[in-house]
Design a protein around this motif. Structure first.
Motif, PDB file in Angstrom:
ATOM      1  N   SER A   1      41.408  35.647  45.947  1.00  0.00           N
ATOM      2  CA  SER A   1      40.900  37.000  45.727  1.00  0.00           C
ATOM      3  C   SER A   1      39.407  37.022  46.020  1.00  0.00           C
ATOM      4  CB  SER A   1      41.161  37.447  44.285  1.00  0.00           C
ATOM      5  OG  SER A   1      40.532  36.591  43.359  1.00  0.00           O
TER       6      SER A   1
ATOM      7  N   GLY B   1      39.021  37.365  35.781  1.00  0.00           N
ATOM      8  CA  GLY B   1      38.025  36.373  36.143  1.00  0.00           C
ATOM      9  C   GLY B   1      36.868  36.953  36.929  1.00  0.00           C
ATOM     10  N   HIS B   2      37.139  37.964  37.733  1.00  0.00           N
ATOM     11  CA  HIS B   2      36.065  38.578  38.504  1.00  0.00           C
ATOM     12  C   HIS B   2      35.219  39.473  37.605  1.00  0.00           C
ATOM     13  CE1 HIS B   2      36.898  37.150  42.511  1.00  0.00           C
ATOM     14  NE2 HIS B   2      38.183  37.431  42.366  1.00  0.00           N
TER      15      HIS B   2
ATOM     16  N   LEU C   1      45.546  38.965  35.976  1.00  0.00           N
ATOM     17  CA  LEU C   1      44.622  37.861  36.242  1.00  0.00           C
ATOM     18  C   LEU C   1      43.205  38.370  36.023  1.00  0.00           C
ATOM     19  CD1 LEU C   1      46.217  36.441  39.526  1.00  0.00           C
ATOM     20  CD2 LEU C   1      46.901  36.063  37.156  1.00  0.00           C
TER      21      LEU C   1
ATOM     22  N   ARG D   1      37.947  33.661  44.387  1.00  0.00           N
ATOM     23  CA  ARG D   1      38.647  32.832  43.404  1.00  0.00           C
ATOM     24  C   ARG D   1      40.011  32.441  43.944  1.00  0.00           C
ATOM     25  NH1 ARG D   1      37.121  32.489  38.058  1.00  0.00           N
ATOM     26  NH2 ARG D   1      35.224  33.610  37.536  1.00  0.00           N
TER      27      ARG D   1
ATOM     28  N   PRO E   1      34.601  29.486  40.806  1.00  0.00           N
ATOM     29  CA  PRO E   1      34.551  30.508  41.852  1.00  0.00           C
ATOM     30  C   PRO E   1      33.713  30.020  43.036  1.00  0.00           C
ATOM     31  CG  PRO E   1      33.960  31.436  39.714  1.00  0.00           C
ATOM     32  CD  PRO E   1      34.044  29.954  39.538  1.00  0.00           C
TER      33      PRO E   1
ATOM     34  N   TRP F   1      43.859  31.236  42.660  1.00  0.00           N
ATOM     35  CA  TRP F   1      44.732  31.396  41.499  1.00  0.00           C
ATOM     36  C   TRP F   1      46.030  30.637  41.719  1.00  0.00           C
ATOM     37  CZ3 TRP F   1      42.564  34.341  37.645  1.00  0.00           C
ATOM     38  CH2 TRP F   1      41.501  35.179  38.015  1.00  0.00           C
TER      39      TRP F   1
ATOM     40  N   SER G   1      43.147  30.740  37.029  1.00  0.00           N
ATOM     41  CA  SER G   1      42.177  30.464  38.072  1.00  0.00           C
ATOM     42  C   SER G   1      42.110  28.954  38.320  1.00  0.00           C
ATOM     43  CB  SER G   1      40.812  30.998  37.636  1.00  0.00           C
ATOM     44  OG  SER G   1      39.866  30.828  38.651  1.00  0.00           O
TER      45      SER G   1
END
Length: 135
Positions: A77, A58-59, A56, A85, A98, A87, A94
């Motif tokens: 997370s 995205g961060h 995953l 986020r 966020p 998921w 996602s």
């Protein structure tokens, strides 16, 4: 990541990663192990083989913590990037934008009914989010 038999103390397996792992979560059926790491990624492992089956992304910074809702389909997370986020673990994507915070986010927890998500930040503040508004 080392997996141990709690009764015997025997090491069952070892997952080799070149990154620090900050958080782990097992799905309730114990078929998946999820790991949040310093390299911004969340990795999902199949516990039958301990092979990585998903990543995953995205961060923008280290993933501090991960937490599963009791249905094992929703993961939250938190990160040093000042976001939390959500998921969808059916799609590994996602959900929504966020959740922005004023400082790095250290932890998260779902309410028992899944309607709320609480997050704790390095700035000594706790935030409570309505999940339905995000979904």
């Amino acid at each position: 990541i080392k997996i141990w038999d709690a009764k015997t103390g025997e090491r069952l397996t070892k997952i080799e990663l070149n990154r620090s792992i900050f958080s782990l979560a097992w799905t309730s059926d114990e078929k998946k192990l999820i790991a949040g790491s310093i390299d911004t990624l969340i990795r999902i492992f199949d516990t039958a083989t301990y092979e990585q089956i998903a990543v995953l992304k995205g961060h923008a910074s280290a993933v501090n913590s991960i937490t599963l809702f009791q249905n094992d389909r929703l993961l939250a997370s938190t990160s040093w990037d000042r976001t939390t986020r959500l998921w969808n673990l059916d799609t590994n994507l996602s959900i929504g934008q966020p959740l922005q915070h004023g400082n790095s986010v250290n932890c998260a927890a779902f309410s028992a009914d899944g309607k709320l998500l609480s997050t704790g930040c390095h700035d000594k503040k706790v935030y409570v989010w309505g999940i339905q508004a995000i979904l």
